[in-house]
Design a protein around this motif. Structure first.
Motif, PDB file in Angstrom:
ATOM      1  N   THR A  11       0.833  -1.189   0.000  1.00 35.21           N
ATOM      2  CA  THR A  11       0.000   0.000   0.000  1.00 35.21           C
ATOM      3  C   THR A  11       0.875   1.249   0.000  1.00 35.21           C
ATOM      4  O   THR A  11       2.085   1.194   0.231  1.00 35.21           O
ATOM      5  N   GLU A  14       2.677   1.632   3.241  1.00 36.52           N
ATOM      6  CA  GLU A  14       3.918   0.852   3.314  1.00 36.52           C
ATOM      7  C   GLU A  14       5.041   1.558   2.565  1.00 36.52           C
ATOM      8  O   GLU A  14       6.193   1.598   3.027  1.00 36.52           O
ATOM      9  N   VAL A  41      -3.473   6.081   3.368  1.00 37.60           N
ATOM     10  CA  VAL A  41      -4.584   5.126   3.293  1.00 37.60           C
ATOM     11  C   VAL A  41      -5.768   5.737   2.547  1.00 37.60           C
ATOM     12  O   VAL A  41      -6.356   5.103   1.663  1.00 37.60           O
ATOM     13  N   ASP A  69      -7.581  -5.178   0.565  1.00 37.47           N
ATOM     14  CA  ASP A  69      -6.523  -5.070   1.565  1.00 37.47           C
ATOM     15  C   ASP A  69      -7.112  -4.750   2.933  1.00 37.47           C
ATOM     16  O   ASP A  69      -7.959  -3.862   3.073  1.00 37.47           O
ATOM     17  N   LEU A  71      -5.868  -3.308   5.725  1.00 36.69           N
ATOM     18  CA  LEU A  71      -5.650  -1.963   6.257  1.00 36.69           C
ATOM     19  C   LEU A  71      -6.596  -0.960   5.610  1.00 36.69           C
ATOM     20  O   LEU A  71      -7.172  -0.102   6.279  1.00 36.69           O
ATOM     21  N   SER A  74     -10.369  -1.468   6.747  1.00 44.40           N
ATOM     22  CA  SER A  74     -10.725  -0.878   8.040  1.00 44.40           C
ATOM     23  C   SER A  74     -11.123   0.587   7.890  1.00 44.40           C
ATOM     24  O   SER A  74     -12.121   1.038   8.474  1.00 44.40           O
ATOM     25  N   THR A  96      -3.335   4.227  14.541  1.00 40.67           N
ATOM     26  CA  THR A  96      -3.164   2.778  14.714  1.00 40.67           C
ATOM     27  C   THR A  96      -2.357   2.123  13.599  1.00 40.67           C
ATOM     28  O   THR A  96      -2.189   0.900  13.597  1.00 40.67           O
ATOM     29  N   LEU A  97      -1.839   2.902  12.660  1.00 40.60           N
ATOM     30  CA  LEU A  97      -1.262   2.316  11.451  1.00 40.60           C
ATOM     31  C   LEU A  97       0.207   1.916  11.564  1.00 40.60           C
ATOM     32  O   LEU A  97       0.659   0.989  10.881  1.00 40.60           O
ATOM     33  N   PRO A 100       1.132  -2.109  12.440  1.00 37.35           N
ATOM     34  CA  PRO A 100       0.793  -3.107  11.420  1.00 37.35           C
ATOM     35  C   PRO A 100       1.498  -2.866  10.090  1.00 37.35           C
ATOM     36  O   PRO A 100       1.863  -3.822   9.393  1.00 37.35           O
ATOM     37  N   VAL A 101       1.707  -1.609   9.725  1.00 38.24           N
ATOM     38  CA  VAL A 101       2.431  -1.325   8.477  1.00 38.24           C
ATOM     39  C   VAL A 101       3.884  -1.758   8.601  1.00 38.24           C
ATOM     40  O   VAL A 101       4.450  -2.379   7.688  1.00 38.24           O
ATOM     41  N   ARG A 104       4.242  -5.482   8.276  1.00 38.50           N
ATOM     42  CA  ARG A 104       4.167  -5.922   6.874  1.00 38.50           C
ATOM     43  C   ARG A 104       5.521  -5.770   6.181  1.00 38.50           C
ATOM     44  O   ARG A 104       5.956  -6.658   5.437  1.00 38.50           O
TER      45      ARG A 104
END
Length: 225
Positions: A11, A14, A41, A69, A71, A74, A96-97, A100-101, A104
């Motif tokens: 993404t 990322e 996002v 995807d 992410l 959401s 919150t990103l 998790p990013v 990945r």
């Protein structure tokens, strides 16, 4: 219709987080990071035709067209409840990103984590460039637009605009010289002047430019690191 990123396709968030500082082992612009990642996002949703512009500068999800995807899904779910102002969405989605990013990127091998001791006592980890060569490829894409004057695809335009908005471009001086023409071009991208190649879908381009500029508006009121 624009093709959405597949679940196994990186993404924009990322891509932005990958443009960290491997020499220091840190992520550039930590204090504005959640706005930048949130903007990435929303921009991805717009580029995939999952986002629509509403009245009074709000954005909402396109009904029945969720992204694959997780992410992005959401954020799409959040906006599906009701349209929101972009800055409200950034504040809700962005915080919150980071983790998790980052997970990945580590799982893909784009970033490695190494153990490190501070003052010889305290254990921590630092980030290092991974084994995939994706970071230099991304920087080359941005360099072609900012330094060589190439017309960017919409995705690269959004990436460069968000990177510029984050205030971290000067930290990439070795790869992207921090010159007046580069600064001027970066500001053009922030304003949504992406050129003909990025203007194929007028609505998508308009929504994405609105998202990027709203992220910029939020970022500029925060202290820069």
């Amino acid at each position: 219709m624009t093709t959405a990123p597949r679940a196994d396709t990186p993404t924009l968030a990322e891509d932005l987080l990958l443009l960290f500082q491997p020499a220091s082992g840190t992520i550039a612009g930590e204090n504005t990071l959640f706005y930048v990642l949130g903007g990435a996002v929303l921009a991805d949703l717009a580029l995939g035709d999952h986002l629509t512009a509403e009245a009074k500068g709000r954005v909402g999800s396109v009904p029945g067209h969720p992204p694959s995807d997780g992410l992005l899904r959401s954020a799409w779910d959040y906006l599906a409840a009701k349209p929101r102002g972009v800055q409200t969405a950034l504040a809700a989605i962005g915080p919150t990103l980071r983790e998790p990013v980052l997970r990945r990127l580590i799982a893909r091998g784009d970033i490695d984590q190494e153990p490190h001791k501070v003052l010889g006592l305290f254990r921590t980890t630092v980030l290092r460039d991974g084994r995939t060569e994706r970071r230099p490829r991304l920087l080359a894409d941005v360099r072609r637009v900012l330094v060589d004057g190439a017309e960017p695809p919409a995705r690269v335009a959004a990436l460069a605009a968000l990177l510029s908005a984050s205030g971290t471009l000067p930290q990439f001086h070795r790869e992207i010289p921090w010159t007046s023409p580069v600064i001027n071009r970066a500001k053009e991208l922030e304003r949504g002047d992406w050129g003909a190649d990025a203007a194929g879908a007028a609505v998508t381009r308009t929504v994405t430019a609105t998202v990027v500029n709203s992220a910029i508006g939020a970022i500029t009121v925060l202290p820069r690191s």
